[in-house]
Design an enzyme around this catalytic site. Sequence first.
Site, short mmCIF file in Angstrom:
data_model
loop_
_atom_site.label_atom_id
_atom_site.label_comp_id
_atom_site.label_asym_id
_atom_site.label_seq_id
_atom_site.Cartn_x
_atom_site.Cartn_y
_atom_site.Cartn_z
N HIS A 50 0.82 -1.21 0.00
CA HIS A 50 0.00 0.00 0.00
C HIS A 50 0.86 1.26 0.00
O HIS A 50 2.07 1.23 0.26
CB HIS A 50 -0.92 0.01 1.23
CG HIS A 50 -0.15 0.00 2.53
ND1 HIS A 50 0.43 1.14 3.06
CD2 HIS A 50 0.13 -1.00 3.39
CE1 HIS A 50 1.03 0.84 4.19
NE2 HIS A 50 0.88 -0.46 4.42
N GLY A 51 0.22 2.41 -0.24
CA GLY A 51 0.90 3.69 -0.19
C GLY A 51 1.19 4.16 1.23
O GLY A 51 0.72 3.58 2.21
N HIS A 91 0.50 -5.58 2.53
CA HIS A 91 1.31 -4.84 3.50
C HIS A 91 2.73 -5.40 3.52
O HIS A 91 2.99 -6.48 2.98
CB HIS A 91 0.68 -4.94 4.89
CG HIS A 91 -0.76 -4.62 4.93
ND1 HIS A 91 -1.24 -3.37 5.26
CD2 HIS A 91 -1.86 -5.39 4.67
CE1 HIS A 91 -2.58 -3.38 5.19
NE2 HIS A 91 -2.97 -4.58 4.84
N ARG A 128 -5.79 1.20 4.45
CA ARG A 128 -4.67 1.69 3.64
C ARG A 128 -4.45 0.83 2.39
O ARG A 128 -4.08 1.36 1.33
CB ARG A 128 -3.40 1.75 4.49
CG ARG A 128 -2.99 0.44 5.18
CD ARG A 128 -1.98 0.74 6.28
NE ARG A 128 -1.43 -0.43 6.93
CZ ARG A 128 -1.96 -1.01 8.00
NH1 ARG A 128 -3.10 -0.54 8.51
NH2 ARG A 128 -1.36 -2.05 8.57
N GLU A 179 -2.11 -7.11 7.55
CA GLU A 179 -0.85 -7.02 8.29
C GLU A 179 -0.98 -7.79 9.60
O GLU A 179 -2.08 -8.20 10.00
CB GLU A 179 -0.54 -5.54 8.55
CG GLU A 179 0.78 -5.25 9.22
CD GLU A 179 1.97 -5.83 8.48
OE1 GLU A 179 2.28 -7.02 8.72
OE2 GLU A 179 2.60 -5.10 7.70
N THR A 196 1.25 6.00 4.77
CA THR A 196 0.26 6.47 5.73
C THR A 196 0.94 7.39 6.74
O THR A 196 2.17 7.41 6.84
CB THR A 196 -0.38 5.29 6.50
OG1 THR A 196 0.60 4.76 7.40
CG2 THR A 196 -0.85 4.20 5.55
N PRO A 197 0.15 8.14 7.54
CA PRO A 197 0.77 8.95 8.59
C PRO A 197 1.59 8.12 9.57
O PRO A 197 2.62 8.59 10.07
CB PRO A 197 -0.44 9.61 9.28
CG PRO A 197 -1.49 9.65 8.23
CD PRO A 197 -1.31 8.39 7.44
N TRP A 198 1.15 6.90 9.84
CA TRP A 198 1.89 6.06 10.80
C TRP A 198 3.17 5.51 10.19
O TRP A 198 4.12 5.26 10.92
CB TRP A 198 0.99 4.95 11.33
CG TRP A 198 -0.01 5.45 12.35
CD1 TRP A 198 -0.42 6.73 12.53
CD2 TRP A 198 -0.70 4.66 13.31
NE1 TRP A 198 -1.35 6.81 13.55
CE2 TRP A 198 -1.54 5.54 14.04
CE3 TRP A 198 -0.74 3.31 13.62
CZ2 TRP A 198 -2.37 5.11 15.07
CZ3 TRP A 198 -1.57 2.87 14.65
CH2 TRP A 198 -2.38 3.76 15.36
#
Length: 219
Positions: free
Chosen positions: A9-10, A153, A59, A83, A12-14
């Site tokens: 996936h692209g 993931h 995500r 994940e 993420t904030p995390w």
Amino acid sequence: MGTILLCRHGETPWNRDRRVQGWAPTELTDRGREQAAALADYLADEYAVDRVVASDLERAAETARAVSRATGVEPAFDARWRERDFGRMQGLRYGELFGTYPEYTLSEVGYAAAETTPESGESLLDMWGRVTAAFADLRAAVGADETVAVVAHGGPLYAVTGELKGLDVVAAVLDQEQGNCAVNEVRVDGAPGDGARAAALVRENVTSFLAEATSQENY
């Protein structure tokens, strides 16, 4: 030969903040959406995608929807491609997790870390088992001339690429990289329905189509 494209996936904030995501419903950043769009265009330009399978975590689902828009193929969601579930450890920064709980650190304690289960979560080996089972089902079923894109993931991609390369769980995580929106190309030989079909990893961690360097987080 059938083709399976394993994609991450692209961003993420995390990812950006180096936090353990697990099953958190994190969305993509603006950069992550740009990465997902670039991935979608790359897959549409380079392959004739017949089927899209994705983790149902947000995500991955958001990335898969971008692939769907570019290819015209609706995604099917399969929770087995999620994940690792980190349970109550979810949301910790990597430094907090591995500094405070070294029993989860593969580089420190090796295989024992893969067996350790966080409260209300799953061990790395548990995740490994469900993901490799999902891949085995897909490998057996993919058509002789079919191309299937899987959006998942980092952890699941380490599991499958590690299995294909004959790596143990420790080496599969520590000795491989999977950037955000990386693509791994697997070729599958033999007749559909044969559980013993041969599969070979012919390209891995392809991110050259992205305009920027991608994040290299493990989870």
